[in-house]
Motif scaffolding. Structure first.
Motif, PDB file in Angstrom:
ATOM      1  N   ILE A 137       0.895  -1.219   0.003  1.00 39.46           N
ATOM      2  CA  ILE A 137      -0.059   0.045   0.068  1.00 39.46           C
ATOM      3  C   ILE A 137       0.882   1.320  -0.083  1.00 39.46           C
ATOM      4  O   ILE A 137       0.606   1.936  -0.768  1.00 39.46           O
ATOM      5  N   GLU A 138       1.736   1.440   1.166  1.00 39.51           N
ATOM      6  CA  GLU A 138       2.674   2.414   1.060  1.00 39.51           C
ATOM      7  C   GLU A 138       3.549   2.473  -0.223  1.00 39.51           C
ATOM      8  O   GLU A 138       3.791   3.671  -0.825  1.00 39.51           O
ATOM      9  N   PRO A 139       4.093   1.750  -0.871  1.00 38.97           N
ATOM     10  CA  PRO A 139       5.076   2.026  -2.015  1.00 38.97           C
ATOM     11  C   PRO A 139       3.960   2.240  -3.186  1.00 38.97           C
ATOM     12  O   PRO A 139       4.670   2.950  -4.024  1.00 38.97           O
ATOM     13  N   LEU A 140       2.672   1.605  -3.364  1.00 44.48           N
ATOM     14  CA  LEU A 140       1.931   1.970  -4.439  1.00 44.48           C
ATOM     15  C   LEU A 140       1.708   3.430  -4.236  1.00 44.48           C
ATOM     16  O   LEU A 140       1.516   4.212  -5.233  1.00 44.48           O
ATOM     17  N   ALA A 141       1.258   4.060  -3.049  1.00 48.34           N
ATOM     18  CA  ALA A 141       0.978   5.374  -2.955  1.00 48.34           C
ATOM     19  C   ALA A 141       1.985   6.234  -3.249  1.00 48.34           C
ATOM     20  O   ALA A 141       1.807   7.188  -3.986  1.00 48.34           O
ATOM     21  N   ALA A 142       3.322   5.935  -2.742  1.00 50.09           N
ATOM     22  CA  ALA A 142       4.537   6.508  -3.246  1.00 50.09           C
ATOM     23  C   ALA A 142       4.655   6.824  -4.831  1.00 50.09           C
ATOM     24  O   ALA A 142       5.221   7.711  -5.223  1.00 50.09           O
ATOM     25  N   ALA A 143       4.399   5.733  -5.319  1.00 47.08           N
ATOM     26  CA  ALA A 143       4.584   5.464  -6.882  1.00 47.08           C
ATOM     27  C   ALA A 143       3.350   6.245  -7.696  1.00 47.08           C
ATOM     28  O   ALA A 143       3.597   6.280  -8.930  1.00 47.08           O
ATOM     29  N   GLY A 144       2.516   6.681  -7.108  1.00 47.70           N
ATOM     30  CA  GLY A 144       1.606   7.585  -7.860  1.00 47.70           C
ATOM     31  C   GLY A 144       0.234   7.278  -8.275  1.00 47.70           C
ATOM     32  O   GLY A 144      -0.586   7.735  -8.884  1.00 47.70           O
ATOM     33  N   VAL A 145      -0.209   5.991  -7.512  1.00 47.64           N
ATOM     34  CA  VAL A 145      -1.611   5.377  -7.596  1.00 47.64           C
ATOM     35  C   VAL A 145      -2.774   6.719  -7.294  1.00 47.64           C
ATOM     36  O   VAL A 145      -2.578   7.397  -6.346  1.00 47.64           O
ATOM     37  N   ILE A 146      -3.659   6.635  -7.960  1.00 46.72           N
ATOM     38  CA  ILE A 146      -4.722   7.626  -7.610  1.00 46.72           C
ATOM     39  C   ILE A 146      -5.343   7.261  -6.221  1.00 46.72           C
ATOM     40  O   ILE A 146      -5.845   8.342  -5.531  1.00 46.72           O
ATOM     41  N   GLY A 147      -5.638   6.224  -5.914  1.00 49.45           N
ATOM     42  CA  GLY A 147      -6.306   5.578  -4.754  1.00 49.45           C
ATOM     43  C   GLY A 147      -6.350   3.953  -4.663  1.00 49.45           C
ATOM     44  O   GLY A 147      -5.409   3.455  -5.728  1.00 49.45           O
ATOM     45  N   PHE A 148      -6.989   3.308  -3.772  1.00 50.95           N
ATOM     46  CA  PHE A 148      -6.979   2.042  -3.652  1.00 50.95           C
ATOM     47  C   PHE A 148      -8.413   1.477  -4.149  1.00 50.95           C
ATOM     48  O   PHE A 148      -9.461   2.014  -3.646  1.00 50.95           O
ATOM     49  N   LYS A 149      -8.695   0.270  -4.370  1.00 47.07           N
ATOM     50  CA  LYS A 149      -9.907  -0.256  -4.772  1.00 47.07           C
ATOM     51  C   LYS A 149      -9.833  -1.628  -3.970  1.00 47.07           C
ATOM     52  O   LYS A 149      -8.927  -2.445  -3.937  1.00 47.07           O
ATOM     53  N   ALA A 150     -11.102  -1.926  -3.482  1.00 47.36           N
ATOM     54  CA  ALA A 150     -11.382  -3.168  -2.695  1.00 47.36           C
ATOM     55  C   ALA A 150     -12.744  -3.511  -3.102  1.00 47.36           C
ATOM     56  O   ALA A 150     -13.653  -2.953  -3.166  1.00 47.36           O
ATOM     57  N   PHE A 151     -12.895  -4.963  -3.139  1.00 47.83           N
ATOM     58  CA  PHE A 151     -13.955  -5.701  -3.377  1.00 47.83           C
ATOM     59  C   PHE A 151     -14.483  -6.446  -1.991  1.00 47.83           C
ATOM     60  O   PHE A 151     -13.876  -6.828  -1.595  1.00 47.83           O
ATOM     61  N   MET A 152     -15.610  -5.978  -1.736  1.00 51.32           N
ATOM     62  CA  MET A 152     -16.226  -6.791  -0.470  1.00 51.32           C
ATOM     63  C   MET A 152     -17.223  -7.894  -0.782  1.00 51.32           C
ATOM     64  O   MET A 152     -17.653  -8.731  -0.208  1.00 51.32           O
ATOM     65  N   SER A 153     -17.257  -8.174  -2.274  1.00 51.90           N
ATOM     66  CA  SER A 153     -17.846  -9.427  -2.906  1.00 51.90           C
ATOM     67  C   SER A 153     -16.834  -9.925  -4.108  1.00 51.90           C
ATOM     68  O   SER A 153     -15.832  -9.217  -4.531  1.00 51.90           O
ATOM     69  N   SER A 154     -17.178 -10.997  -4.430  1.00 56.91           N
ATOM     70  CA  SER A 154     -15.951 -11.626  -5.361  1.00 56.91           C
ATOM     71  C   SER A 154     -16.231 -10.880  -6.552  1.00 56.91           C
ATOM     72  O   SER A 154     -17.282 -10.710  -7.195  1.00 56.91           O
TER      73      SER A 154
END
Length: 470
Positions: A137-154
């Motif tokens: 998570i922290e390396p991706l944020a530092a690399a410039g992702v716009i945000g994070f996505k999670a699924f609560m269902s398959s």
């Protein structure tokens, strides 16, 4: 001293943050450098916008272009051509369904390289929150992702290593790690225990038709997941963004939590504003999505919640696949996803503004201004203002047309809107002052690239949790 104008968009009805005004827009160096009546065009090239409405270019925060490895499902070249034809100038690509999914920095770098070579509009890339990858998570944020996505269902993955859903513990721990990074977490909120149990019952009873599929993913499954996520957001202080909310009841759940201090935004999609479960039954698999389409009363209530500002923004959730994956009689096995990249702006303007009286300013807000503000790019994008990128969509609000399959520019030309009469049409799209699409044919060819990556300003950094995770 104002820069010498290179282009002037002349005589259009510009949709500005403070109203609609007939003005010229002067462009130099890819930026809007002047807005006013009768700008000097002595050394500039003119784009005649007389009779047209000039919208800020749409920012579609929810797009699946399936790179890397699944570009035969769509890909950056064809997907961004379709987006440009719909007046979209910036998009955010989801971490699935590419292989590998964007849950690590090496996977992000691979996707960045593909986007750089093929995207004709500007782009941000989502990172993923997935079990086994919390330390990324922290390396991706530092690399410039716009945000994070999670699924609560398959998410319907097929192979080992594909993107998968989070359980409650990983959701809570992931939120705690995302909160200090200055990014937010986007959530597909449907309860996996509920929808999987109902789907199993339907299959056992031999009920595998379209309406049974819709019944297996009820509003209360969406609301249950929304409420769990809101509690986790409250506990961790993580800003959350609920994607493709389909029901007015879930919208109100989120709005109530916002009033109590939870930092949450609400996205819905054009298909929940224009199609119903009855349309799904009639149109078939091309209109299958998750959450499913709802009834007419819900559709109208969603428009009311857009008009009053409760719903923050509208996206496409463009989720294409090869035609053979939309074939069959068992609606639980058919791939779920609606291809709508090209139609979002025209649907919002036609169905919202022309038919229901939604203001053009409200349309510009949900399509461009609010996404830019929420995701920390409003210093460059989102509205027609001096100093911002010259991202513009020229729209003819008096040009009704019936969408034909040959009008579509995505890879497989599949859309539930084929045969539908639209009340308006995007005529021309500019990204940083450069024409990337014109209805007469410019921008429809094989040109690739030209889009630039977008990095967000960390608006949400240094949030402290309201309650500690025990």
């Amino acid at each position: 001293m104002m820069a010498q104008l290179e282009w002037v968009v002349k005589g259009g009805d510009a949709v500005l943050p403070d109203g609609v005004k007939r003005l010229d827009i002067g462009i130099a160096g890819g930026l809007i450098v002047a807005i006013g009546e009768h700008l000097d065009t002595t050394h500039a090239q003119i784009i005649d916008a007389a009779g047209l409405t000039v919208m800020p270019g749409a920012i579609d925060v929810h797009v699946h272009l399936n790179e890397p490895a699944l570009g035969h499902w769509e890909g950056f070249r064809t997907g961004t051509l379709a987006l440009a034809a719909g007046g979209c100038t910036t998009f955010f690509d989801m971490p699935l369904n590419g292989r590998p999914p964007t849950v690590s920095v090496p996977a992000l770098r691979l996707k960045q390289a593909l986007a750089e070579s093929a995207s004709r509009i500007d782009y941000g890339l989502w990172g993923g929150l997935m079990p086994g990858y919390l330390d990324q998570i922290e390396p991706l944020a530092a690399a410039g992702v716009i945000g994070f996505k999670a699924f609560m269902s398959s998410p319907g993955s097929f192979e080992e290593g594909d993107f998968c859903e989070v359980d409650d513990l990983h959701l809570l721990r992931g939120m705690a790690r995302i909160a200090p990074t200055g990014r937010l977490l986007a959530l597909h909120a449907e309860s996996e225990p509920i929808v999987s149990a109902l789907a199993r019952e339907m299959r056992q009873e031999g009920r595998v038709d379209a309406r049974s599929y819709a019944m297996s993913r009820p509003v209360w499954a969406e609301r249950e997941a929304v409420r769990r996520a809101l509690l986790a957001a409250e506990m961790t202080g993580c800003p959350v963004h609920f994607v493709h909310i389909s029901s007015a009841e879930a919208v109100m759940d989120i709005a109530e939590a916002r009033r109590s201090g939870v930092d949450a935004s609400i996205e819905t999609c054009a298909h929940y504003l224009t199609l119903t479960v009855d349309d799904f039954v009639q149109l078939g698999a091309i209109a299958k999505c998750a959450p499913p389409l709802r009834d007419t009363s819900n559709l109208e209530r969603m428009w009311e919640l857009i008009a009053d500002g409760t719903i923050n923004l509208v996206s496409s959730d463009h989720s294409p696949c090869p035609p053979e994956m939309k074939a069959g009689d068992n609606y639980f096995d058919i791939w779920g996803g609606i291809s709508g990249a090209q139609s979002t702006m025209e649907l919002v303007l036609g169905e919202g503004c022309l038919k229901r009286g939604i203001s053009l300013e409200r349309a510009a807000r949900i399509l461009a201004e609010a996404p830019a503000q929420r995701f920390g790019i409003s210093d460059r994008k989102g509205s027609i203002q001096v100093g911002l990128d010259a991202d513009l969509a020229l729209v003819d609000l008096n040009h009704a047309y019936t969408l034909k399959q040959e009008d579509l520019l995505d890879r497989h030309r599949q859309s539930p809107y084929v045969g539908r009469t639209f009340g308006c049409r995007v005529i021309r799209t500019l990204v940083r002052g450069q024409t990337v699409y014109e209805v007469s044919g410019i921008g429809r060819g094989d040109k690739q690239g030209g889009g630039l990556p977008i990095r967000p300003t960390p608006l949400f950094a240094n949030r402290q949790p309201r309650r500690q995770d025990s």
